[in-house]
Design a protein around this motif. Structure first.
Motif, PDB file in Angstrom:
ATOM      1  N   ALA A   1      24.317  26.554  66.222  1.00  0.00           N
ATOM      2  CA  ALA A   1      24.384  27.196  67.539  1.00  0.00           C
ATOM      3  C   ALA A   1      22.974  27.499  68.049  1.00  0.00           C
ATOM      4  O   ALA A   1      22.696  27.381  69.259  1.00  0.00           O
ATOM      5  CB  ALA A   1      25.206  28.470  67.465  1.00  0.00           C
ATOM      6  N   ILE A   2      22.076  27.885  67.143  1.00  0.00           N
ATOM      7  CA  ILE A   2      20.694  28.152  67.516  1.00  0.00           C
ATOM      8  C   ILE A   2      20.036  26.853  67.982  1.00  0.00           C
ATOM      9  O   ILE A   2      19.347  26.809  69.015  1.00  0.00           O
ATOM     10  CB  ILE A   2      19.922  28.761  66.330  1.00  0.00           C
ATOM     11  CG1 ILE A   2      20.546  30.108  65.917  1.00  0.00           C
ATOM     12  CG2 ILE A   2      18.442  28.923  66.676  1.00  0.00           C
ATOM     13  CD1 ILE A   2      20.496  31.176  66.979  1.00  0.00           C
ATOM     14  N   SER A   3      20.240  25.778  67.223  1.00  0.00           N
ATOM     15  CA  SER A   3      19.658  24.484  67.574  1.00  0.00           C
ATOM     16  C   SER A   3      20.170  24.005  68.921  1.00  0.00           C
ATOM     17  O   SER A   3      19.419  23.488  69.762  1.00  0.00           O
ATOM     18  CB  SER A   3      19.972  23.449  66.501  1.00  0.00           C
ATOM     19  OG  SER A   3      19.394  23.809  65.264  1.00  0.00           O
ATOM     20  N   TYR A   4      21.463  24.182  69.172  1.00  0.00           N
ATOM     21  CA  TYR A   4      22.046  23.741  70.430  1.00  0.00           C
ATOM     22  C   TYR A   4      21.429  24.504  71.614  1.00  0.00           C
ATOM     23  O   TYR A   4      21.128  23.913  72.658  1.00  0.00           O
ATOM     24  CB  TYR A   4      23.558  23.952  70.421  1.00  0.00           C
ATOM     25  CG  TYR A   4      24.199  23.667  71.761  1.00  0.00           C
ATOM     26  CD1 TYR A   4      24.434  22.349  72.158  1.00  0.00           C
ATOM     27  CD2 TYR A   4      24.539  24.710  72.619  1.00  0.00           C
ATOM     28  CE1 TYR A   4      25.004  22.076  73.397  1.00  0.00           C
ATOM     29  CE2 TYR A   4      25.104  24.446  73.855  1.00  0.00           C
ATOM     30  CZ  TYR A   4      25.329  23.134  74.250  1.00  0.00           C
ATOM     31  OH  TYR A   4      25.881  22.872  75.484  1.00  0.00           O
ATOM     32  N   THR A   5      21.250  25.820  71.460  1.00  0.00           N
ATOM     33  CA  THR A   5      20.674  26.630  72.542  1.00  0.00           C
ATOM     34  C   THR A   5      19.281  26.138  72.902  1.00  0.00           C
ATOM     35  O   THR A   5      18.923  26.021  74.082  1.00  0.00           O
ATOM     36  CB  THR A   5      20.629  28.114  72.134  1.00  0.00           C
ATOM     37  OG1 THR A   5      21.946  28.582  71.876  1.00  0.00           O
ATOM     38  CG2 THR A   5      19.989  28.976  73.223  1.00  0.00           C
ATOM     39  N   VAL A   6      18.468  25.833  71.870  1.00  0.00           N
ATOM     40  CA  VAL A   6      17.103  25.361  72.116  1.00  0.00           C
ATOM     41  C   VAL A   6      17.124  23.997  72.789  1.00  0.00           C
ATOM     42  O   VAL A   6      16.398  23.741  73.766  1.00  0.00           O
ATOM     43  CB  VAL A   6      16.305  25.317  70.800  1.00  0.00           C
ATOM     44  CG1 VAL A   6      14.944  24.660  71.026  1.00  0.00           C
ATOM     45  CG2 VAL A   6      16.132  26.719  70.240  1.00  0.00           C
ATOM     46  N   GLN A   7      17.951  23.099  72.274  1.00  0.00           N
ATOM     47  CA  GLN A   7      18.024  21.758  72.847  1.00  0.00           C
ATOM     48  C   GLN A   7      18.502  21.788  74.298  1.00  0.00           C
ATOM     49  O   GLN A   7      17.994  21.067  75.159  1.00  0.00           O
ATOM     50  CB  GLN A   7      18.943  20.889  72.002  1.00  0.00           C
ATOM     51  CG  GLN A   7      18.368  20.551  70.631  1.00  0.00           C
ATOM     52  CD  GLN A   7      19.379  19.876  69.712  1.00  0.00           C
ATOM     53  OE1 GLN A   7      20.517  19.618  70.121  1.00  0.00           O
ATOM     54  NE2 GLN A   7      18.966  19.617  68.477  1.00  0.00           N
ATOM     55  N   LYS A   8      19.483  22.636  74.561  1.00  0.00           N
ATOM     56  CA  LYS A   8      19.995  22.764  75.933  1.00  0.00           C
ATOM     57  C   LYS A   8      18.902  23.279  76.866  1.00  0.00           C
ATOM     58  O   LYS A   8      18.766  22.805  78.012  1.00  0.00           O
ATOM     59  CB  LYS A   8      21.170  23.737  75.934  1.00  0.00           C
ATOM     60  CG  LYS A   8      21.804  23.991  77.308  1.00  0.00           C
ATOM     61  CD  LYS A   8      22.524  22.746  77.803  1.00  0.00           C
ATOM     62  CE  LYS A   8      23.454  23.051  78.981  1.00  0.00           C
ATOM     63  NZ  LYS A   8      22.796  23.697  80.122  1.00  0.00           N
ATOM     64  N   LEU A   9      18.108  24.235  76.402  1.00  0.00           N
ATOM     65  CA  LEU A   9      17.026  24.778  77.219  1.00  0.00           C
ATOM     66  C   LEU A   9      15.978  23.704  77.490  1.00  0.00           C
ATOM     67  O   LEU A   9      15.463  23.587  78.608  1.00  0.00           O
ATOM     68  CB  LEU A   9      16.399  25.990  76.523  1.00  0.00           C
ATOM     69  CG  LEU A   9      15.287  26.726  77.273  1.00  0.00           C
ATOM     70  CD1 LEU A   9      15.787  27.228  78.636  1.00  0.00           C
ATOM     71  CD2 LEU A   9      14.772  27.899  76.437  1.00  0.00           C
ATOM     72  N   GLU A  10      15.658  22.897  76.475  1.00  0.00           N
ATOM     73  CA  GLU A  10      14.680  21.814  76.647  1.00  0.00           C
ATOM     74  C   GLU A  10      15.190  20.805  77.669  1.00  0.00           C
ATOM     75  O   GLU A  10      14.420  20.324  78.517  1.00  0.00           O
ATOM     76  CB  GLU A  10      14.413  21.128  75.308  1.00  0.00           C
ATOM     77  CG  GLU A  10      13.599  21.988  74.347  1.00  0.00           C
ATOM     78  CD  GLU A  10      13.348  21.303  73.017  1.00  0.00           C
ATOM     79  OE1 GLU A  10      12.222  21.423  72.494  1.00  0.00           O
ATOM     80  OE2 GLU A  10      14.291  20.667  72.500  1.00  0.00           O
ATOM     81  N   GLU A  11      16.468  20.477  77.604  1.00  0.00           N
ATOM     82  CA  GLU A  11      17.043  19.521  78.550  1.00  0.00           C
ATOM     83  C   GLU A  11      17.035  20.083  79.971  1.00  0.00           C
ATOM     84  O   GLU A  11      16.700  19.384  80.938  1.00  0.00           O
ATOM     85  CB  GLU A  11      18.469  19.174  78.133  1.00  0.00           C
ATOM     86  CG  GLU A  11      18.563  18.361  76.854  1.00  0.00           C
ATOM     87  CD  GLU A  11      20.002  18.189  76.387  1.00  0.00           C
ATOM     88  OE1 GLU A  11      20.919  18.676  77.098  1.00  0.00           O
ATOM     89  OE2 GLU A  11      20.207  17.604  75.317  1.00  0.00           O
TER      90      GLU A  11
END
Length: 306
Positions: free
Chosen positions: A35-45
Motif C-alpha cells: 500500500a505504501i509503494s502504491y501511494t508513492v507510485q500513484k503520486l509519481e504518476e
C-alpha cells in the motif's frame, strides 16, 4: 480545485523518510508495504516526476522528491494546525484575542495576565493594541479589538456593552523644572497656562467624537501619538498639560517633572473593562475574569507620588 498532492501521500513520504524504509513507514501507518509503494507510485504518476531513484540497492529521494518532502512537511504542519484550531473553535476557544488598552495605562500592566494565559498551553494568538482616549471605545465598537481595558464612561457609545469598574485615575498638572511655569505663583490660572503650548496625545478614534484633552481656547498645541510621548514632551519643556498621576511617579522622583496647583483642577477619571455583551469566547472570558480581579492594576491606580 483538484490537486495531485494529497495529505495522505505527504504523510507516507514523511514516514518513509523518518523510518528509513517503506517497511518502516508501513508499520508506523498500520498498512501493508504494498500500500505504501502504491501511494508513492500513484503520486509519481500524477505529478509525472520521479520522487525516488531506484537504480541502487535502496530507493533514495531525488532532488525533486526531497523538495516535495520538505515543502510537504510545511503543509502537514499547517493541516495539523488547522485541525487543532477547528477543534478549538468547536470547543469555544478563539484563534485570536485582541486586547485594546487606553494609553493612560502602561502596556506592561497586562503582562502578568498574558503570562498566566500562556501557561494554559492554549494556542490562542493574543494581540495588544494601544488606543488613546475615545479610540479605546471606537476600537471596541468597530470590533478592531475584542476587549478593552481602561475605558472611560464619558466617551462610551450607545450599544450593548458589558463593563466592569477598575478604579479611578487621578491627574496632575506637570511641567519641566526649567519651564517658566515651574516658578510661577500658584494656583495657575487659565491665562497663565494658555501662554504656553499644550502637549497633546492624539485621540485614535476613527468615528466617535474625540475626547476633551483639557486644552484652553487659543492655546497652541504640540501633538504626539500616545501618553508616553506626551510625558517625554513635557519633561523636555516643550509643552505643558495634565498627566495621569500613576504614570509620572518616576519622573517626579528624579525631578524631570514638577507638579503645579491649578485654579481649576481636573477630576479623576473612572476606568473600566468593556466588551460586547454577546461575546463570551473562552479566551475573552478568561481575560475578563482575570483582569476584573487584577490586584496589580488596582495597586497601580492607587499609587500617588504627590
Amino acid at each position: 480545485m483538484h490537486t495531485d498532492i494529497t495529505i495522505d501521500a505527504l504523510k507516507v513520504l514523511d514516514a518513509i523518510d523518518r523510518k528509513g524504509s517503506f517497511a518502516g513507514a508501513a508499520s508506523e501507518l498500520f498498512r501493508v508495504p504494498s500500500a505504501i509503494s502504491y501511494t508513492v507510485q500513484k503520486l509519481e504518476e500524477d505529478l509525472n516526476v520521479n520522487i525516488y531513484d531506484r537504480s541502487g540497492h535502496k530507493a533514495v529521494l531525488t532532488p525533486a522528491g526531497r523538495y516535495l518532502l520538505e515543502e510537504g512537511r510545511s503543509l502537514l504542519e499547517a493541516a495539523e494546525n488547522l485541525a487543532h484550531s477547528t477543534r478549538q473553535v468547536a470547543e469555544g476557544w478563539e484563534t485570536r484575542l485582541r486586547i485594546g488598552f487606553n494609553s493612560l495605562m502602561p502596556a506592561n500592566l497586562l503582562f502578568p495576565a498574558v503570562n498566566e494565559f500562556q501557561q494554559l498551553g492554549v494556542p490562542v494568538d493574543v494581540q495588544i493594541i494601544e488606543e488613546v482616549f475615545a479610540g479605546t471605545w471606537d476600537a471596541l465598537q468597530s470590533r478592531r479589538v475584542d476587549l478593552i481595558i481602561g475605558a472611560d464612561q464619558l466617551s462610551k457609545p450607545a450599544a450593548s456593552f458589558t463593563t466592569a469598574p477598575l478604579g479611578e485615575i487621578e491627574f496632575a498638572f506637570a511641567v519641566a523644572p526649567d519651564h517658566p511655569l515651574a516658578s510661577a505663583s500658584e494656583p495657575l490660572t487659565e491665562s497663565d497656562i494658555a501662554s504656553y503650548p499644550a502637549a497633546v496625545a492624539a485621540d485614535t478614534s476613527r468615528s466617535l467624537p474625540p475626547g476633551n484633552s483639557g486644552i484652553f481656547r487659543r492655546q497652541r498645541t504640540l501633538t504626539v501619538s500616545n501618553i508616553d510621548q506626551k510625558i517625554e514632551v513635557q519633561e523636555a519643556g516643550l509643552g505643558v498639560g495634565w498627566l495621569p498621576v500613576p504614570r509620572i511617579r518616576q519622573p517626579l522622583q528624579r525631578g524631570s517633572l514638577v507638579l503645579k496647583e491649578v485654579q481649576e483642577p481636573k477630576a479623576p477619571v473612572g476606568i473600566h473593562l468593556a466588551r460586547h455583551s454577546e461575546d463570551r469566547g473562552k479566551a475573552l472570558m478568561w481575560f475578563w475574569q482575570r483582569l476584573e480581579n487584577d490586584t496589580s492594576i488596582r495597586s497601580w491606580l492607587e499609587r500617588n507620588p504627590r
